[in-house]
Design a protein around this motif. Structure first.
Motif, short mmCIF file in Angstrom:
data_model
loop_
_atom_site.label_atom_id
_atom_site.label_comp_id
_atom_site.label_asym_id
_atom_site.label_seq_id
_atom_site.Cartn_x
_atom_site.Cartn_y
_atom_site.Cartn_z
N LEU A 53 0.80 -1.21 0.00
CA LEU A 53 0.00 0.00 0.00
C LEU A 53 0.84 1.27 0.00
N ALA A 54 1.86 1.36 0.84
CA ALA A 54 2.68 2.57 0.93
C ALA A 54 3.41 2.83 -0.38
N GLY A 55 3.96 1.78 -0.99
CA GLY A 55 4.67 1.94 -2.25
C GLY A 55 3.76 2.38 -3.38
N VAL A 56 2.59 1.80 -3.45
CA VAL A 56 1.63 2.17 -4.49
C VAL A 56 1.16 3.61 -4.29
N ASP A 57 0.93 4.00 -3.03
CA ASP A 57 0.53 5.38 -2.75
C ASP A 57 1.61 6.36 -3.18
N LEU A 58 2.86 6.01 -2.97
CA LEU A 58 3.97 6.89 -3.34
C LEU A 58 4.13 7.00 -4.85
N VAL A 59 4.13 5.87 -5.54
CA VAL A 59 4.39 5.85 -6.99
C VAL A 59 3.16 6.24 -7.81
N GLN A 60 1.98 5.86 -7.36
CA GLN A 60 0.73 6.07 -8.09
C GLN A 60 0.88 5.60 -9.54
N PRO A 61 1.08 4.28 -9.72
CA PRO A 61 1.38 3.75 -11.06
C PRO A 61 0.20 3.77 -12.02
N SER A 62 0.55 3.82 -13.32
CA SER A 62 -0.44 3.72 -14.39
C SER A 62 -0.80 2.26 -14.63
N PHE A 63 0.15 1.37 -14.34
CA PHE A 63 -0.06 -0.06 -14.50
C PHE A 63 0.78 -0.77 -13.45
N ALA A 64 0.52 -2.06 -13.27
CA ALA A 64 1.26 -2.85 -12.29
C ALA A 64 1.50 -4.25 -12.83
N LYS A 65 2.42 -4.95 -12.18
CA LYS A 65 2.69 -6.35 -12.52
C LYS A 65 2.68 -7.16 -11.24
N VAL A 66 1.99 -8.30 -11.27
CA VAL A 66 1.87 -9.17 -10.11
C VAL A 66 2.16 -10.60 -10.56
N LEU A 67 2.70 -11.41 -9.67
CA LEU A 67 2.97 -12.81 -9.98
C LEU A 67 1.69 -13.63 -9.86
N GLY B 39 -6.46 0.53 -5.58
CA GLY B 39 -6.76 1.60 -6.52
C GLY B 39 -6.24 1.33 -7.92
N LEU B 40 -5.82 0.09 -8.17
CA LEU B 40 -5.33 -0.29 -9.49
C LEU B 40 -6.46 -0.96 -10.27
N ASP B 41 -6.26 -1.13 -11.55
CA ASP B 41 -7.26 -1.72 -12.43
C ASP B 41 -6.77 -3.08 -12.90
N THR B 42 -7.60 -4.09 -12.83
CA THR B 42 -7.19 -5.42 -13.29
C THR B 42 -6.93 -5.43 -14.79
N ARG B 43 -7.53 -4.50 -15.53
CA ARG B 43 -7.31 -4.45 -16.98
C ARG B 43 -5.92 -3.95 -17.34
N THR B 44 -5.27 -3.21 -16.43
CA THR B 44 -3.92 -2.70 -16.69
C THR B 44 -2.89 -3.36 -15.78
N THR B 45 -3.27 -4.42 -15.11
CA THR B 45 -2.34 -5.17 -14.26
C THR B 45 -1.87 -6.40 -15.03
#
Length: 107
Positions: free
Chosen positions: A22-36, A57-63
């Protein structure tokens, strides 16, 4: 800086539980993400993964879901709302192109 120049910024979720990021995502506020990808064959595990992604706050369509090794994982990821994936079940590996031999040296 990158966002100001119009570049999309991504974030790789690497913690065992996505909510730990949560803290990292709040800091970066990414447009997309990658998860295993989860290795669980249960639909509930994939629904939980999608729920955690949305809770950040991320979107599964851009993850991007990485490590999709079997078709069942690809199917479950798609059913959970993920549209982007990487792994053997998405595209089989292929050998690199051959490197041309240099011409023989002139004597």
């Amino acid at each position: 800086m990158l966002r100001g120049l119009g570049y999309p910024v991504g974030y790789r979720l690497s913690a065992p539980r996505i909510s730990m990021e949560l803290a990292g995502v709040d800091l970066v506020q990414p447009s997309f993400a990658k998860v295993l990808a989860t290795t669980s064959p249960r639909e509930e595990a994939w629904q939980d993964l999608a729920l955690e992604v949305r809770a950040l706050g991320l979107d599964t369509r851009t993850t991007i879901v990485g490590g999709i090794e079997v078709p069942q994982q690809a199917r479950l990821a798609h059913e959970a709302g993920f549209e982007l994936g990487q792994g053997r079940a998405v595209r089989q590996p292929y050998p690199p192109p051959s490197i041309p031999e240099p011409p023989p040296a002139a004597s």
